[in-house]
Every structure is written in C-alpha cells, then in structure tokens.
Design an enzyme around this catalytic site. Structure first.
Site, PDB file in Angstrom:
ATOM      1  CB  THR A  17      -0.933   0.010   1.226  1.00  0.00           C
ATOM      2  OG1 THR A  17      -1.820  -1.108   1.147  1.00  0.00           O
ATOM      3  CG2 THR A  17      -1.747   1.290   1.287  1.00  0.00           C
ATOM      4  CB  SER A  45       1.865  -7.608   1.171  1.00  0.00           C
ATOM      5  OG  SER A  45       0.651  -7.361   1.844  1.00  0.00           O
ATOM      6  CB  THR A  80      -0.385  -3.566   6.246  1.00  0.00           C
ATOM      7  OG1 THR A  80      -1.590  -3.469   5.476  1.00  0.00           O
ATOM      8  CG2 THR A  80       0.307  -2.214   6.310  1.00  0.00           C
ATOM      9  CG  ASP A  81      -3.474  -7.009   3.304  1.00  0.00           C
ATOM     10  OD1 ASP A  81      -3.836  -6.296   4.268  1.00  0.00           O
ATOM     11  OD2 ASP A  81      -4.012  -6.956   2.183  1.00  0.00           O
TER      12      ASP A  81
END
Length: 333
Positions: free
Chosen positions: A12, A54, A85-86
C-alpha cells in the site's frame, strides 16, 4: 551519519490509484521523496526487490529480501524494508528466522494509506523506521508502525483500516517513537555471534482452523498432502470428540514418517496450554504433541517452514528453542 539501505517490495505504501483499485506503482525513490526530513536522520540509498501487493508474497519473495540484505550487509549500517501490511507480520517473522544474529537493524514497515495521499500514515511510519534504524543500539528484525517498535516474531495485524494496525502479541513493545524521539522500554542485548543467513524454506504447512461440527474426513487429506499440520484450536487447545478417532488413526498411521502436528489457539493473546482440559491433556500426553504456547500464528508457520527447510532431526527441541523472543513458555504441564 548512518548509511541505511531502503528496500522496496510494493504494498500500500507504494500504491497508486488505478481503475481496478490500488496497486503498487511507486519506486523506492518516489517513496523516499515524500519524507525530505530523512536527510537530517541518516543517509539513504534505495533498491527495488519486487513490486507487488503483499497478498501475493510467498517464501520466494522472502528469499529475495534476504539476498538483498546479505549482498549489501557489509556496506550499510541498517536496512528498512517497505512492505504491504496484509502479510507484513508473516514477513517480519520469516526474516527473524532467515536472518539471525544481526547486529545491524533490519526494519520492516508499511502503511494503511499510500504515501502519495494527502492524508496518510506512510510518511510517519517511514520516517520513524529510519529513526529507529539509525540509532546506535538498534539491531535485529523488528517492525516499526504507528510509533511502536514490535519484535519481528510478535507482530500481528489486528485492524484492517486503522493506523494502529499492528499489536505486539504476548510481548511488550521494545520501544516507541514520539515526536521523532526514540524511547526504549527494553534494552537490546548485543549480538554475540556472527550474522547468519538462511534460504531453505519448506512450505508444506497447512493451518486447520477448527469450527464447531467440523467433519473428520478432512484430516486424512491434510495428513497425506502436508508434512506439517498446525491445528488452530479453541481456547487453550484440544481436539473435539467428533475428530478424536480420525485424529488418532492418522497420527498412528503417519508416526515416524516425517509428519508434524503443532497445536495453537484461535485466541490471539495468552497462548495455549493443552494440559488444562481433558480434551487436550490426553492427546498431548499420548503423542507428546508440540504446542505453540505464547507464539503468534505467523511465527509458528514461518518457524516450521524454516525448520523443515533445514531438515531438523529433533523438531520439538528445535521448535522450542527461542529465536528473536518468539516463545517464552515451554515448560507447562
């Protein structure tokens, strides 16, 4: 000034808006241009490792990150990895096993909003990461996010949209960064051994999340097709009565054939302890089962991948060996 290498992997923080939604499109140089204040913190050079959402990260991408760090380890004082972040918690845990005894800091970070947006957490997260990476006492693999420094094996994403996305599970924050000032809660113990890099990761791991009324026939398929089964049980850990007969059959069938079962819990905090209830105690005793105790699921999975990649002979002893603060309680019951 410290010399830090920033590694871009997408996510992101590096995304642009497209007609199909957000997708990585910014280079590491583009990202760095949004935090001009970094010039007062350290000298930064950049390298693109990959550029993907990710969600698409695999162990092969972890190997690429490790290689980028190893190839440049002698030339820099620290590293900052920008990541989506995932799966950030998985990557932070994986790197904790793949890069050990690093006297130099290797920071992973990301953002909930792209860095080119007017309202974003990306600029703060990234600048905080450089502040931490440039500090003389920083070392090892840690995640910096929302002003918190989290041990790489203890991070978990608990909020899908909020800026305070990550928590430290069953372990305190190492430090916080407030108004550009690093405040340490736990002093670092200097590394006593040379840094080691590992690349072999065996991904034959499956996580079985138990649900009420689950049918037992899934067990035979999982035991046959995977070398390691992580059972995400209820509460402190156990096997429901409806699964017990099939579970015992499969455990006995595959005994001594290189298959491993690890018990963990669906509850994020406080960990497992199979000795508390009848549904767990007998199973643990009958099979001397490995359990995750206070470890995060992300650390459990990546540690097992790393151990299987090394073809560890005593899996239980190796699993319970602490690496980067990943497990504290192993002597219950």
């Amino acid at each position: 000034m410290k010399k830090i290498l920033m590694l871009g992997t997408g996510g992101t923080i590096a995304s642009r808006q497209t007609k199909d939604g957000l997708a990585p499109g910014l280079t590491p140089e583009d990202i760095l241009s949004y935090i001009p204040a970094v010039k007062n913190v350290c000298e930064v050079q950049t390298k693109q490792v990959c550029n993907l959402d990710s969600t698409n990260v695999t162990p092969e991408h972890w190997k690429m990150m490790v290689k980028a760090v190893e190839d440049n380890y002698a030339y820099y004082d620290g590293f900052v990895i920008c990541h989506g972040t995932d799966t950030l918690a998985y990557t932070a845990a994986a790197l904790s096993y793949m890069i050990q005894n690093s006297a130099k800091p290797i920071v992973v970070t990301g953002a909930q909003k792209p860095i080119n947006m007017d309202v974003t957490d990306a600029k703060t997260n990234l600048l905080d990461s450089f502040i931490y990476a440039a500090d003389d006492d920083s070392q090892g693999i840690n995640l910096v996010f929302d002003g918190k420094v989290i041990v790489g094996t203890r991070a978990k994403k608990e909020h899908a949209k909020s800026y305070n996305a990550f928590s430290s599970i069953n372990f305190p924050y190492l430090a916080v960064i407030q108004d550009g000032i690093l405040v340490r809660y736990i002093p670092e113990i200097p590394c006593r051994h040379a840094v080691k890099f590992y690349y072999d990761m065996k991904d034959s791991v499956y996580v079985l999340k138990l649900i009420p009324g689950m049918k037992p026939d899934i067990l035979s398929y999982l035991f046959e097709h995977y070398d390691c089964l992580v059972i995400e049980s209820f509460g402190v850990g156990g096997i429901p009565q409806t699964l017990v007969q099939e579970f015992y059959q499969e455990m006995e069938k595959w005994s001594g054939k290189g298959k491993f079962v690890v018990m963990t819990t669906q509850v994020a905090n406080e960990g497992s302890n199979m000795t508390v209830y009848e549904v767990g105690k007998k199973v643990k005793q009958d099979f001397n089962m490995i359990e995750a105790y206070d470890m995060t699921l992300e650390a459990v999975i990546t540690k097992l991948m790393w151990l299987m990649g090394r073809e560890e002979q005593n899996m239980q002893k190796a699993f319970y060996t602490q690496i980067n603060h990943d497990i504290l309680f192993t002597k219950r019951g």
